[in-house]
Motif scaffolding. Structure first.
Motif, PDB file in Angstrom:
ATOM      1  N   PHE A 195       0.832  -1.206   0.000  1.00  0.00           N
ATOM      2  CA  PHE A 195       0.000   0.000   0.000  1.00  0.00           C
ATOM      3  C   PHE A 195       0.866   1.256   0.000  1.00  0.00           C
ATOM      4  N   ASN A 197       1.118   4.074  -2.863  1.00  0.00           N
ATOM      5  CA  ASN A 197       0.657   5.397  -2.457  1.00  0.00           C
ATOM      6  C   ASN A 197       1.711   6.473  -2.708  1.00  0.00           C
ATOM      7  N   SER A 210      -6.101   2.898  -7.343  1.00  0.00           N
ATOM      8  CA  SER A 210      -7.051   3.126  -6.256  1.00  0.00           C
ATOM      9  C   SER A 210      -7.748   1.817  -5.890  1.00  0.00           C
ATOM     10  N   GLN A 255      -5.263  -0.077  -3.783  1.00  0.00           N
ATOM     11  CA  GLN A 255      -5.197   0.468  -2.421  1.00  0.00           C
ATOM     12  C   GLN A 255      -6.416   0.081  -1.596  1.00  0.00           C
TER      13      GLN A 255
END
Length: 170
Positions: free
Chosen positions: A57, A61, A72, A75
């Motif tokens: 993650f 990110n 997205s 994530q």
């Protein structure tokens, strides 16, 4: 009246002194946390899953994105999977499964791993295909695949344990 086979548990090993059975069972029920779960294979596997999901993650990110929807989705899947693994880790550590007997915890954990692993595999494949050789995105996808393998191991070990438990209880 049951005439099936019974399992008799003893608190004495073949070489050690006898401990009073009431004291050992009362002490284990009175403890707030299950210290043995920290060192168990299942506990360490859950920690490894959480670390690999968190690293994946963070890698995605902190990288420049080329496709907003793919990353997205990656994530969201990694964070949802991380939260659910943390939830089941807390359930095992604090022995919540003993107090909430209305939930089939092995079945709930197995279904979580089944659905979460499939979604994580899809997210990792999509993230790997859209990475365009950006190192952070490749690292995120790699840790996503590592977490997928660890989730498959957890699912396999929980299924193996439940099969052994069911076959010996007859």
């Amino acid at each position: 009246m049951s005439h099936g086979a019974r399992v008799i548990r003893t608190g004495v090993s073949s070489g050690g002194p006898a401990a009073p059975p009431a004291a050992s069972s009362a002490g284990s029920d009175a403890e707030l946390m299950d210290g043995a779960y920290f060192r168990s294979c299942a506990g360490m596997l859950k920690v490894a899953q959480m670390i690999s999901l968190l690293v994946g993650f963070i890698s995605v990110n902190n990288s420049p994105w080329t496709d907003y929807s793919a990353y997205s989705y990656f994530q969201i899947v990694t964070m949802c999977d991380l939260v659910m693994i943390l939830f089941f880790y807390i359930v095992h550590i604090f022995r919540i499964y003993r107090k909430l007997t209305c939930v089939s915890w092995p079945l709930a954990e197995f279904l979580h791993y089944l659905i979460g692993t499939i979604l994580l595999l899809i997210a990792s494949i999509v993230a790997a295909s859209k990475s365009y050789n950006l190192t952070g995105l490749v690292a995120g996808a790699t840790f996503g695949f590592l977490a997928t393998i660890l989730c498959v191991l957890s699912m396999w070990s929980s299924y193996k344990v439940s099969c052994i438990t069911q076959s010996t209880s007859k």
